[in-house]
Motif scaffolding. Sequence first.
Motif, mmCIF file in Angstrom:
data_model
loop_
_atom_site.group_PDB
_atom_site.id
_atom_site.type_symbol
_atom_site.label_atom_id
_atom_site.label_comp_id
_atom_site.label_asym_id
_atom_site.label_seq_id
_atom_site.Cartn_x
_atom_site.Cartn_y
_atom_site.Cartn_z
ATOM 1 N N THR A 49 -0.718 9.202 -10.789
ATOM 2 C CA THR A 49 -0.487 10.532 -10.014
ATOM 3 C C THR A 49 -1.569 10.280 -8.812
ATOM 4 N N VAL A 50 -0.688 10.367 -7.461
ATOM 5 C CA VAL A 50 -1.504 10.280 -6.459
ATOM 6 C C VAL A 50 -1.441 11.558 -5.549
ATOM 7 N N PRO A 51 -2.470 11.936 -5.171
ATOM 8 C CA PRO A 51 -2.731 13.199 -4.488
ATOM 9 C C PRO A 51 -2.114 13.016 -2.957
ATOM 10 N N PHE A 72 0.889 -1.025 0.009
ATOM 11 C CA PHE A 72 -0.102 0.028 0.148
ATOM 12 C C PHE A 72 1.025 1.290 0.114
ATOM 13 N N TYR A 73 0.859 2.255 -1.039
ATOM 14 C CA TYR A 73 1.357 3.203 -1.091
ATOM 15 C C TYR A 73 0.666 4.513 -0.603
ATOM 16 N N PHE A 74 1.313 5.281 0.285
ATOM 17 C CA PHE A 74 0.312 6.346 0.846
ATOM 18 C C PHE A 74 1.198 7.585 0.597
ATOM 19 N N VAL A 75 0.766 8.795 0.173
ATOM 20 C CA VAL A 75 1.472 9.983 -0.115
ATOM 21 C C VAL A 75 1.241 10.527 1.018
ATOM 22 N N VAL A 76 2.263 11.113 1.897
ATOM 23 C CA VAL A 76 2.296 11.832 3.146
ATOM 24 C C VAL A 76 2.380 13.302 3.004
ATOM 25 N N VAL A 95 -2.426 3.966 -2.837
ATOM 26 C CA VAL A 95 -2.575 3.007 -4.086
ATOM 27 C C VAL A 95 -2.244 1.630 -3.569
ATOM 28 N N LEU A 96 -3.197 0.398 -3.490
ATOM 29 C CA LEU A 96 -2.804 -0.824 -3.332
ATOM 30 C C LEU A 96 -2.304 -1.663 -4.474
ATOM 31 N N VAL A 97 -1.029 -2.241 -4.432
ATOM 32 C CA VAL A 97 -0.744 -2.770 -5.594
ATOM 33 C C VAL A 97 -0.361 -4.391 -5.139
ATOM 34 N N LEU A 102 3.696 7.053 -9.581
ATOM 35 C CA LEU A 102 3.858 5.733 -9.363
ATOM 36 C C LEU A 102 3.794 4.865 -10.672
ATOM 37 N N ARG A 103 4.614 4.149 -11.211
ATOM 38 C CA ARG A 103 4.360 3.522 -12.406
ATOM 39 C C ARG A 103 4.045 2.130 -11.891
ATOM 40 N N VAL A 104 3.077 1.555 -12.458
ATOM 41 C CA VAL A 104 2.325 0.162 -12.184
ATOM 42 C C VAL A 104 2.166 -0.323 -13.622
ATOM 43 N N GLY A 105 2.943 -1.330 -13.999
ATOM 44 C CA GLY A 105 2.872 -1.911 -15.622
ATOM 45 C C GLY A 105 3.103 -0.848 -16.456
ATOM 46 N N GLU A 106 2.296 -0.570 -17.312
ATOM 47 C CA GLU A 106 2.609 0.421 -18.173
ATOM 48 C C GLU A 106 1.843 1.620 -18.014
#
Length: 165
Positions: free
Chosen positions: A81-83, A63-67, A88-90, A73-77
């Motif tokens: 953009t994460v505010p 789990f990626y969290f922007v503080v 984002v859960l990967v 974040l590149r996921v696959g292709e």
Amino acid sequence: MKPVDGYFLITPEDLHWRLSNMMKIPNADFLERTRSGNLGARLWRLPPKSANTLHKHIRSEEFYFVVEGVGRLRVGEQTLTVPQHGGVLVGPDELRQVFNDTEGEVLWLIVGAPEETEYLAGAGSKPDLSLIYPADPRQLPKELTSVDWPPTQATGQDPTAKRAP
């Protein structure tokens, strides 16, 4: 894996900041002193125009969290953009890479579970790194094609110049 007994209070003073081995990104492991074998949690402070490794996992979800800042974040292709305060859960099989193509710093909290047992202290076997890095882990996303990262002495960049408290 056995869960921890009781609780552990972790204060900012408990964090030990270091540069990641491959991409030289300042990071601090929240759970290293707790010896948690189920969960990993790490702060990553991405300097301007930088990237972390391109990787995936064997079994861990992350789990990626922007503080602070706006995360990329590149996921696959895809590039996401994460505010600030977004996440984002990967899943483990997705190739992913956190990067920063802005002029400001971005602080991420990345939580993963279960821990990859191959990386825990005392693991009986060495991990097959081709499962984690099926492509060049230092490969930069297209948004950073003109950037020289990780820093070299020739660039004069210092990724530790602005560390978290």
